[in-house]
Design an enzyme around this catalytic site. Structure first.
Site, mmCIF file in Angstrom:
data_model
loop_
_atom_site.group_PDB
_atom_site.id
_atom_site.type_symbol
_atom_site.label_atom_id
_atom_site.label_comp_id
_atom_site.label_asym_id
_atom_site.label_seq_id
_atom_site.Cartn_x
_atom_site.Cartn_y
_atom_site.Cartn_z
ATOM 1 N N GLN A 1 1.823 26.648 12.065
ATOM 2 C CA GLN A 1 1.704 26.493 13.643
ATOM 3 C C GLN A 1 1.531 27.884 14.348
ATOM 4 O O GLN A 1 0.984 27.932 15.363
ATOM 5 C CB GLN A 1 3.006 25.824 14.358
ATOM 6 C CG GLN A 1 3.207 24.268 13.286
ATOM 7 C CD GLN A 1 4.350 24.782 12.347
ATOM 8 O OE1 GLN A 1 4.167 25.608 11.263
ATOM 9 N NE2 GLN A 1 5.371 24.035 12.353
ATOM 10 N N LYS B 1 7.706 24.138 20.445
ATOM 11 C CA LYS B 1 7.967 23.195 19.493
ATOM 12 C C LYS B 1 6.663 22.729 18.807
ATOM 13 O O LYS B 1 5.678 22.775 19.475
ATOM 14 C CB LYS B 1 8.764 21.986 19.853
ATOM 15 C CG LYS B 1 10.182 22.424 20.467
ATOM 16 C CD LYS B 1 11.060 22.868 19.324
ATOM 17 C CE LYS B 1 12.428 23.185 19.997
ATOM 18 N NZ LYS B 1 12.344 24.651 20.391
ATOM 19 N N ASP B 2 6.718 22.133 17.656
ATOM 20 C CA ASP B 2 5.557 21.652 17.086
ATOM 21 C C ASP B 2 4.746 20.655 17.702
ATOM 22 O O ASP B 2 5.367 19.874 18.707
ATOM 23 C CB ASP B 2 5.984 20.866 15.620
ATOM 24 C CG ASP B 2 6.802 21.616 14.769
ATOM 25 O OD1 ASP B 2 7.865 21.879 14.998
ATOM 26 O OD2 ASP B 2 6.099 22.221 13.509
ATOM 27 N N LYS B 3 3.459 20.578 17.397
ATOM 28 C CA LYS B 3 2.854 19.528 18.222
ATOM 29 C C LYS B 3 2.701 18.154 17.553
ATOM 30 O O LYS B 3 3.095 16.987 18.264
ATOM 31 C CB LYS B 3 1.114 19.831 18.131
ATOM 32 C CG LYS B 3 0.247 18.926 18.890
ATOM 33 C CD LYS B 3 -1.163 19.227 18.734
ATOM 34 C CE LYS B 3 -2.119 18.083 19.433
ATOM 35 N NZ LYS B 3 -3.372 18.737 19.505
#
Length: 710
Positions: A439, A336-338
């Protein structure tokens, strides 16, 4: 007549001229940004082409102003959001390991120079008595003529040392007979490697023997390899005295690199002379474990992870350290995204639900929260999700055209409302180009992951390590440690400087300190990372190629399905990320007749991500792929890095993606400058809610809506 509208967009230090073509031109060219004048490099956009599928004008705005502006919630295979789903589902079984590794991979796993044939047990000799000399008589096993031919081969090898010289010993249908051949050849000629290409057995010089014989005497190298092959429990071998510390270090590095799982080495002093002793690690029958210990290994605990402003792997590393387990004991469905608040399912091995709950307070200090904790029977498989739900906020909306900003506030808001409605409806109907998002390439890094991946695919491990340790601008602790390593080559000092919050960098520096910073040490540094971390970099390179291919396909071949395109035939499933689960029959090559009749839609077109099992389009795009790989020096690439146990089969990815359940809302908000509200000034804020299939990127969907990099 074709009309062309041109306008200049200003965003920070980036100026772009966006060219929109009227619908008549859309079949020949896609809508894309051209004449890009970069005043300051924006690394996040480097690998995402500026090519769109629809021709609305879009608007400007900013995202991720606040961490709560970007919320990602995983959707499980049952279609439920994991932060609200009932905790009764059982995660999927871990995929079985295919037993089709190359001989080099077997060798790497065993850290032994024993036979490369899977028929030969790699732990032969640990519990069994050594075979008698009679049972190792090559004349009896091979026959006199083949035995004499082998003797002549050895003489040629010793006298002329020709590269890549091989000899076939013949075919052996019975696996016990093959095992006898392997043992006999290794006992008589420890410097030879036996390789089975069933049912044939071939011999060649063992490269490990050659390397060791350049460090120690030849008879010592032979005796050492006999010692390794015998694997007599509790035995040891001592090399001759060596008072040169640098030379001993080189020998230690070699032995640890090639046989570190099998032996341990140490230097000792005897009567003023220093020698290296090698001891076989204790690999006898495992100690009988208690029922409680066995039970601990079989414990699997599922939970929902909520993290804020953390990478998934960073969160895992912290939890692993706190719980006293390995990062590899955690399994998950996706990364998942940071820069977001994210919710995702996870399973951890060897940790009870109660113990995990006890650590929750400690986790929360690091922006991590776990809930819906429960026992399950098995780990979670990567890719076992339906997709992700996104709740996004875009602030400070404004039109692209600078002239619109001089209109009254009411006029601007009316115009923005029309622009937003047009953009959202367009993307609802047509979707967006399914690029991999920034990403995927390590957004915000001075050297992006795809460049590291290219070096790994070329098997240039030293360059890959140095690219990995390229520092960012500034003097933060991480960049300082990286800079120190590149300047001094001192992994030990750099490790001391590297923050504890950087697990990947610390793992690699530990390995570089142990094995050295040469090619072999760099191999070991990459192997110190979990497989999921290692494979990320070659995948990033292949993703960059896919992005370029998508833009080239739309730019040169338009928005219609063409002869030679690949289309996905399987009904009721949109996901093709794993080519290993896709039979080749499900990928169809469009014919001339099908193009003329318009049988397929653009939404069905797929493009391959490079790998060793995919087929390429049978039109100009196939040529483009070949030329693109040649340009990066990968014309002969097998997309397999055996030394790192990496295999890239490739996959098929839809050219277009469509958001599901897309909703939006416009709200007025006080304009902000420097974080403070400005009196008498209002701006519009856009809230978006939608679902995407797995491996689709919300930032790319938003980019299509806004027609700029958000």
């Amino acid at each position: 007549m074709t009309r062309k509208n041109t306008e200049v967009i200003q965003r920070g230090c980036v100026y772009r001229r966006v060219v929109y073509l009227a619908p008549a031109a859309a079949t020949a060219l896609c809508y894309q940004c051209r004449d890009i004048l970069i005043m300051k490099q924006v690394s996040e956009a480097v690998n995402v082409p500026a090519c769109f599928i629809s021709n609305h004008e879009g608007f400007l705005g900013s995202i991720k102003n606040f961490i709560e502006d970007f919320v990602v919630t995983e959707i499980d295979i049952y279609g439920q959001h994991v932060n609200t789903a009932a905790a009764t589902q059982t995660p999927g079984c871990a995929s079985s390991v295919r037993n089709d590794r190359t001989s080099a991979e077997y060798k790497e796993d065993s850290h032994s120079s024993a036979s490369q044939d899977a028929d030969v047990p790699l732990d032969w000799g640990v519990h069994d008595p050594l075979p008698s000399l009679g049972s190792l008589d090559l004349g009896v096993i091979l026959g006199q003529s083949v035995s004499e031919e082998l003797e002549q081969f050895v003489l040629t090898l010793r006298d002329k040392n020709p590269p890549d010289l091989e000899l076939s010993l013949g075919s052996f249908a019975d696996k016990h007979q093959r095992a006898s051949v392997h043992r006999a050849v290794r006992h008589r000629f420890p410097f030879l490697m036996t390789v089975t290409i069933q049912p044939e057995i071939r011999v060649r010089e063992d490269p490990d023997y050659r390397e060791l014989s350049q460090l120690v005497k030849e008879d010592e190298a032979e005796d050492f390899f006999r010692f390794i092959d015998a694997k007599v429990r509790g035995s040891s071998y001592t090399f001759g005295p060596d008072d040169n510390k640098e030379h001993r270090t080189a020998v230690h590095h070699f032995l640890n690199r090639r046989f570190g799982k099998l032996v341990e080495t140490k230097s000792f002093n005897d009567q003023g002379r220093t020698s290296i002793s090698v001891r076989l690690r204790e690999r006898g029958r495992p100690k009988k474990r208690t029922a409680e210990e066995r039970k601990d290994d079989e414990v699997y605990t599922a939970f929902t992870l909520c993290k804020e402003n953390l990478e998934t792997l960073e969160a895992i590393s912290y939890m692993a350290a706190a719980l006293g387990v390995l990062p590899s004991d955690f399994t998950y469905a996706g990364i998942k995204d940071k820069r977001a608040i994210t919710y995702q399912s996870m399973v951890v091995k060897k940790v009870s639900p109660q113990r995990l709950k006890e650590k929750n307070a400690e986790f929360q200090n690091r922006g991590i929260r776990v809930f819906q904790v429960r026992s399950v029977s098995e780990p979670l498989r990567l890719g076992r999700l339906q997709g992700n739900h996104f709740d996004l906020v875009v602030r400070d909306l404004r039109p692209h055209g600078a002239g619109d900003m001089h209109s009254s506030g009411g006029d601007v808001h009316t115009r923005l409302a029309a622009l937003v409605k047009e953009a959202v409806e367009n993307v609802k109907a047509r979707g967006f180009v399914n690029y991999y998002g920034p990403q995927r390439f390590g957004s915000g890094q001075s050297v992006q992951a795809d460049r590291v991946g290219l070096a790994l695919l070329k098997e240039d491990m030293v360059s890959a390590v140095r690219l990995f340790f390229t520092p960012e601008e500034g003097d933060d602790p991480q960049s300082h440690a990286k800079r120190h390593f590149l300047q001094t080559d001192n992994a030990k000092e750099s490790l001391a400087l590297m923050p504890l919050s950087k697990p990947r960098e610390r793992l690699m520096l530990r390995a570089l300190n142990r094995y050295g910073t040469g090619p072999d040490g760099c191999d070991q540094a990459w192997l110190s990372l979990p497989h999921s971390m290692r494979i990320f970099y070659p995948h990033a390179y292949c993703s960059r190629v896919w992005n370029e291919a998508a833009a080239h396909r739309l730019t040169t071949m338009g928005h219609s399905v063409r002869r030679g395109d690949l289309v996905w035939l399987r009904q009721g499933q949109n996901k093709m990320e794993d080519a290993r689960e896709t039979s080749m029959a499900q990928i169809h090559v469009v014919t001339d007749e099908e193009e003329q009749e318009g049988i397929y839609k653009l939404e069905q077109v797929v493009l391959p991500m490079p790998g060793n099992t995919v087929k390429y389009p049978e039109n100009a795009m196939g040529t483009w792929y070949r030329e693109r790989l040649v340009r990066d020096g990968l014309e002969d690439c097998r997309f397999r890095v055996s030394s790192l146990k990496l295999n890239l089969p490739g996959c098929y990815r839809p050219l277009l993606a469509v958001p599901h359940n897309l909703r939006y809302q416009l709200q007025r908000a006080a304009s902000r400058e420097g974080g403070r509200a400005m009196a008498g000034s209002e701006s519009l804020t856009l809230t978006l809610n939608f679902d995407l299939d797995s491996s689709c990127y919300a930032t790319i969907c938003l980019r299509e809506i806004m027609k700029c990099d958000p």
